[in-house]
Scaffold this motif. Structure first.
Motif, PDB file in Angstrom:
ATOM      1  N   UNK A  24      20.894 -27.902  -3.502  1.00 23.71           N
ATOM      2  CA  UNK A  24      21.378 -28.599  -2.221  1.00 23.71           C
ATOM      3  C   UNK A  24      22.373 -29.440  -2.621  1.00 23.71           C
ATOM      4  N   UNK A  25      23.120 -30.039  -2.004  1.00 21.04           N
ATOM      5  CA  UNK A  25      24.346 -30.972  -2.105  1.00 21.04           C
ATOM      6  C   UNK A  25      24.009 -31.763  -1.063  1.00 21.04           C
ATOM      7  N   UNK A  26      24.313 -33.149  -1.199  1.00 20.20           N
ATOM      8  CA  UNK A  26      24.442 -34.257  -0.361  1.00 20.20           C
ATOM      9  C   UNK A  26      25.776 -34.847  -0.222  1.00 20.20           C
ATOM     10  N   UNK A  27      26.252 -35.028   1.108  1.00 20.10           N
ATOM     11  CA  UNK A  27      27.298 -35.669   1.163  1.00 20.10           C
ATOM     12  C   UNK A  27      27.438 -36.894   2.101  1.00 20.10           C
ATOM     13  N   UNK A  28      28.002 -38.097   1.407  1.00 23.38           N
ATOM     14  CA  UNK A  28      27.913 -39.267   2.168  1.00 23.38           C
ATOM     15  C   UNK A  28      29.361 -39.836   2.424  1.00 23.38           C
ATOM     16  N   UNK A  29      29.817 -39.999   3.727  1.00 27.19           N
ATOM     17  CA  UNK A  29      31.087 -40.413   4.245  1.00 27.19           C
ATOM     18  C   UNK A  29      31.104 -41.850   4.340  1.00 27.19           C
ATOM     19  N   UNK A  30      32.217 -42.435   4.136  1.00 25.86           N
ATOM     20  CA  UNK A  30      32.546 -43.870   4.589  1.00 25.86           C
ATOM     21  C   UNK A  30      34.050 -44.063   4.853  1.00 25.86           C
ATOM     22  N   UNK A  31      34.209 -45.074   5.446  1.00 26.87           N
ATOM     23  CA  UNK A  31      35.790 -45.643   5.929  1.00 26.87           C
ATOM     24  C   UNK A  31      35.916 -45.271   7.245  1.00 26.87           C
TER      25      UNK A  31
END
Length: 117
Positions: free
Chosen positions: A1-8
């Motif tokens: 599994x891959x977790x992606x966390x965006x910001x900005x």
């Protein structure tokens, strides 16, 4: 599994700039593509910019010359520098990861970008 966390994401006036970041964690392998898609209200999700681990890039025609995608493989992070923003850039922006050999895909939760006049 891959977790992606965006910001900005956020609110910006037309002509302004924003920088999105997306950090990937989990089962990250070297052969992959990371990038950004977006979805505006009432429209389909569309590719904005992608970059492979070998640094090949592809941009949507609507953002080419204004947006720049980059990545830091050591940090498993992809960035999107958005310049000369237009009203039509308003959308929810999603981070994307694809493991090349299996084509398994993962998506972030998304971050809102709103461009005002």
């Amino acid at each position: 599994q891959v977790q992606l966390v965006e910001s900005g994401g956020g609110l910006v006036q037309a002509g302004g700039s924003l920088r999105l970041s997306c950090a990937a964690s989990g089962s990250i392998f070297s052969l992959n593509t990371m990038g950004w898609y977006r979805q505006a209200p009432g429209k389909q999700r569309e590719m904005v910019a992608i970059m492979t681990s070998g640094r090949y890039t592809n941009y949507a025609d609507s953002v080419r010359g204004r947006f720049i995608i980059s990545r830091d493989n050591a940090k498993n992070t992809v960035y999107l520098q958005m310049n000369s923003l237009k009203l039509e850039d308003t959308a929810f922006y999603y981070c994307y990861y694809r493991y090349t050999p299996t084509r398994d895909e993962y998506w972030g939760q998304g971050t809102q970008v709103t461009v005002s006049s």
